[in-house]
Design an enzyme around this catalytic site. Structure first.
Site, PDB file in Angstrom:
ATOM      1  N   TYR A  88       0.848  -1.196   0.000  1.00 25.01           N
ATOM      2  CA  TYR A  88       0.000   0.000   0.000  1.00 25.01           C
ATOM      3  C   TYR A  88       0.887   1.251   0.000  1.00 25.01           C
ATOM      4  O   TYR A  88       1.144   1.847   1.030  1.00 25.01           O
ATOM      5  CB  TYR A  88      -0.972  -0.025   1.183  1.00 25.01           C
ATOM      6  CG  TYR A  88      -2.004  -1.115   1.015  1.00 25.01           C
ATOM      7  CD1 TYR A  88      -3.125  -0.894   0.212  1.00 25.01           C
ATOM      8  CD2 TYR A  88      -1.838  -2.368   1.585  1.00 25.01           C
ATOM      9  CE1 TYR A  88      -4.061  -1.892   0.005  1.00 25.01           C
ATOM     10  CE2 TYR A  88      -2.777  -3.383   1.381  1.00 25.01           C
ATOM     11  CZ  TYR A  88      -3.882  -3.129   0.600  1.00 25.01           C
ATOM     12  OH  TYR A  88      -4.804  -4.116   0.391  1.00 25.01           O
ATOM     13  N   ARG A 126       2.748   6.687   7.150  1.00 21.09           N
ATOM     14  CA  ARG A 126       3.782   5.869   7.811  1.00 21.09           C
ATOM     15  C   ARG A 126       4.871   6.762   8.403  1.00 21.09           C
ATOM     16  O   ARG A 126       5.355   6.513   9.514  1.00 21.09           O
ATOM     17  CB  ARG A 126       4.408   4.893   6.812  1.00 21.09           C
ATOM     18  CG  ARG A 126       3.555   3.676   6.532  1.00 21.09           C
ATOM     19  CD  ARG A 126       4.317   2.615   5.749  1.00 21.09           C
ATOM     20  NE  ARG A 126       4.469   2.927   4.328  1.00 21.09           N
ATOM     21  CZ  ARG A 126       3.576   2.629   3.384  1.00 21.09           C
ATOM     22  NH1 ARG A 126       2.456   2.015   3.713  1.00 21.09           N
ATOM     23  NH2 ARG A 126       3.806   2.928   2.124  1.00 21.09           N
ATOM     24  N   ASP A 147      -4.118  -8.921  11.902  1.00 19.99           N
ATOM     25  CA  ASP A 147      -4.648  -9.038  10.536  1.00 19.99           C
ATOM     26  C   ASP A 147      -5.223 -10.438  10.358  1.00 19.99           C
ATOM     27  O   ASP A 147      -4.821 -11.383  11.034  1.00 19.99           O
ATOM     28  CB  ASP A 147      -3.570  -8.772   9.479  1.00 19.99           C
ATOM     29  CG  ASP A 147      -4.171  -8.370   8.122  1.00 19.99           C
ATOM     30  OD1 ASP A 147      -4.247  -7.159   7.850  1.00 19.99           O
ATOM     31  OD2 ASP A 147      -4.578  -9.260   7.354  1.00 19.99           O
ATOM     32  N   ALA A 205      -9.884  -8.387  13.378  1.00 26.14           N
ATOM     33  CA  ALA A 205      -9.413  -7.204  14.100  1.00 26.14           C
ATOM     34  C   ALA A 205     -10.500  -6.631  15.010  1.00 26.14           C
ATOM     35  O   ALA A 205     -10.197  -6.097  16.080  1.00 26.14           O
ATOM     36  CB  ALA A 205      -8.939  -6.137  13.121  1.00 26.14           C
ATOM     37  N   CYS A 235     -10.748   3.912   2.982  1.00 27.44           N
ATOM     38  CA  CYS A 235     -10.141   3.773   1.658  1.00 27.44           C
ATOM     39  C   CYS A 235     -11.196   3.385   0.631  1.00 27.44           C
ATOM     40  O   CYS A 235     -11.010   2.485  -0.170  1.00 27.44           O
ATOM     41  CB  CYS A 235      -8.996   2.774   1.676  1.00 27.44           C
ATOM     42  SG  CYS A 235      -9.473   1.132   2.182  1.00 27.44           S
TER      43      CYS A 235
HETATM   44  N1  SAH Z   1      -2.563  -1.005   7.039  1.00 30.71           N
HETATM   45  C1  SAH Z   1      -2.139  -1.793   5.899  1.00 30.71           C
HETATM   46  C2  SAH Z   1      -3.182  -1.911   4.834  1.00 30.71           C
HETATM   47  C3  SAH Z   1      -4.493  -2.470   5.292  1.00 30.71           C
HETATM   48  S1  SAH Z   1      -5.441  -3.180   4.016  1.00 30.71           S
HETATM   49  C4  SAH Z   1      -0.860  -1.184   5.321  1.00 30.71           C
HETATM   50  O1  SAH Z   1      -0.592  -0.010   5.581  1.00 30.71           O
HETATM   51  O2  SAH Z   1      -0.171  -1.876   4.583  1.00 30.71           O
HETATM   52  C5  SAH Z   1      -6.656  -4.013   4.942  1.00 30.71           C
HETATM   53  C6  SAH Z   1      -6.147  -5.263   5.649  1.00 30.71           C
HETATM   54  O3  SAH Z   1      -7.210  -5.728   6.464  1.00 30.71           O
HETATM   55  C7  SAH Z   1      -5.755  -6.413   4.759  1.00 30.71           C
HETATM   56  O4  SAH Z   1      -4.448  -6.818   5.073  1.00 30.71           O
HETATM   57  C8  SAH Z   1      -6.742  -7.559   5.107  1.00 30.71           C
HETATM   58  O5  SAH Z   1      -6.094  -8.813   5.157  1.00 30.71           O
HETATM   59  C9  SAH Z   1      -7.180  -7.148   6.492  1.00 30.71           C
HETATM   60  N2  SAH Z   1      -8.518  -7.553   6.930  1.00 30.71           N
HETATM   61  C10 SAH Z   1      -9.688  -7.536   6.251  1.00 30.71           C
HETATM   62  N3  SAH Z   1     -10.715  -7.862   7.063  1.00 30.71           N
HETATM   63  C11 SAH Z   1     -10.177  -8.081   8.295  1.00 30.71           C
HETATM   64  C12 SAH Z   1     -10.716  -8.423   9.562  1.00 30.71           C
HETATM   65  N4  SAH Z   1     -12.029  -8.572   9.733  1.00 30.71           N
HETATM   66  N5  SAH Z   1      -9.875  -8.562  10.604  1.00 30.71           N
HETATM   67  C13 SAH Z   1      -8.540  -8.387  10.441  1.00 30.71           C
HETATM   68  N6  SAH Z   1      -7.979  -8.043   9.271  1.00 30.71           N
HETATM   69  C14 SAH Z   1      -8.786  -7.886   8.216  1.00 30.71           C
END
Ligand code: SAH
Length: 391
Positions: free
Chosen positions: A203, A210, A248, A279, A336
């Site tokens: 991403y 970051r 995650d 999460a 997003c």
């Molecule tokens: N913060 C990350 C991008 C997040 S993208 C970065 O900066 O790189 C969203 C993420 O949420 C993905 O990795 C996906 O695997 C995760 N995801 C989707 N649904 C979820 C859930 N219910 N619980 C935990 N993770 C989840």
């Protein structure tokens, strides 16, 4: 050249340079058009308004690439790519990272095309049949003019089903020692799985956020919810975080996150915990307190009809985060999806803050960095924003 003729009175959006022409505006379709061949758009009165890519199966019937009566030059695509590259090369905000988005679809006048560059590897993501048909030419251009040593395709498979093209996936040109490509972003090291990682592998759009997390992390207990490969947590590790908790639902993403934390941590003693699971559930059951919390959920709303449900989910995630926020904690809260606006995100944060009885200060706001430009003509291109809040 084949032509699309508009219904009377449906020329307004094209005249305002909006790149999408909806199927309901079309009076006469052009018949069979080869993928990648431009069509001419005419008003009901016969005036030529522009040229674009035709998608017979899509609601977005034409994606315009040029406005006005003139036909785009034969090398319009190469010119757009060169322009996109030159803008990035001349943008001081983009120095210091070799992970850069080279082409951002409508934002760069290239509907249906995203190109992310990770060091010397370019990842091409097509989401329209027209752009997919131009793949070979784009690959040649990336090798000849953008210094790509390898080009990988990671086409959008659900768009391909909608549009009716065969999505490409895998190495298209050059050679890769492995699927894992290393990038350096303001001193942070990340390994990008260009063959199997989500989207194009990383991403890039959270780069600026970051850096902010890195700057805030010293001595703090950090929680990274929806961490993917731990881009934020690794930044916090480099910034001197005291502890890290990452959550995650993707096991492969967490495996990479472990390496990212290991490779970026400033202190050997850093305690890091990796939680594989939901999460929402994890945040609900944590019994610790945190000083810096990142909440970066997936889009949640892919259509406008999803917005009420998505808003509740965003609010839940943020409420859980607030529950474990120590006094004075920093919270970064992102959306997003275009359908959840920056304004709605603020309202959701406000609702959660009221419910939790925790007043919050807005200490900053984020959007995607300048290698993800949004055209003013195309507000739909705005999908990412974040709030930096302080408890
Ligand atoms: N913060 C990350 C991008 C997040 S993208 C970065 O900066 O790189 C969203 C993420 O949420 C993905 O990795 C996906 O695997 C995760 N995801 C989707 N649904 C979820 C859930 N219910 N619980 C935990 N993770 C989840």
């Amino acid at each position: 050249m084949r032509e699309v003729v508009l219904q009377p009175g449906r020329d307004r959006s094209v005249r305002r340079r909006h790149p999408w022409l909806l199927s309901g505006s079309v009076a006469r379709e052009p018949g069979a058009v080869a993928h990648g061949e431009l069509v001419r758009v005419r008003s009901a009165e016969g005036e030529v308004l522009g040229h674009g890519d035709y998608s017979p199966r899509s609601q977005l019937r034409v994606r315009l690439v040029a406005f006005g009566k003139d036909e785009p030059p034969a090398d319009w695509l190469e010119r757009r790519l060169a322009d996109a590259l030159a803008r990035r090369a001349s943008d001081p905000l983009l120095s210091g990272s070799d992970g850069i988005r080279l082409a951002n679809a409508e934002g760069d006048g290239l509907p249906g095309l995203v190109v992310d560059r990770y060091a010397e590897v370019c990842v091409l993501r097509a989401s329209t049949a027209a752009m997919a048909a131009r793949r070979d030419g784009i690959v040649r251009w990336l090798e000849a003019s953008a210094g790509a040593r390898a080009v990988v395709a990671r086409d959008d498979a659900s768009a391909a089903r909608r549009e009716g093209f065969t999505p490409a996936d895998g190495l298209l040109a050059g050679a890769l020692a492995s699927g894992s490509v290393e990038i350096r972003e303001h001193g942070r090291v990340y390994e990008v799985d260009v063959l199997r990682g989500q989207k194009t592998g990383f991403y890039l759009d959270q780069r600026d956020a970051r850096s902010r997390v890195e700057a805030l992390a010293e001595g703090r207990r950090v929680l990274d919810l929806f961490c993917f490969t731990g881009g934020f947590a690794a930044a916090a590790a480099r910034g001197g975080a005291a502890t890290l908790t990452l959550v995650d639902s993707s096991e492969p993403a967490l495996a990479v996150a472990r390496r990212h934390v290991e490779r970026n941590r400033r202190s050997q003693g850093l305690a890091a915990r990796f939680v594989h699971g939901d999460a929402f559930e994890a945040a609900r059951t944590l019994d610790e307190r945190f000083d810096l919390i990142v909440v970066d959920p997936p889009p949640l709303a892919r259509r406008s009809a999803d917005v009420p449900r998505a808003s509740r989910a965003y609010k839940d995630a943020f409420l859980h985060a607030l529950r474990v926020a120590a006094p004075g904690a920093w919270l970064l809260f992102f959306r997003c999806s275009h359908h959840v606006s920056a304004d709605l995100l603020r309202k959701i944060a406000f609702g959660a803050s009221l419910d939790a009885g925790r007043p919050l200060q807005v200490a900053g706001e984020f959007s995607a960095p300048s290698d993800h430009p949004v055209s003013l003509d195309h507000p739909e291109g705005d999908y990412l924003s974040g709030l930096l809040l302080r408890a």
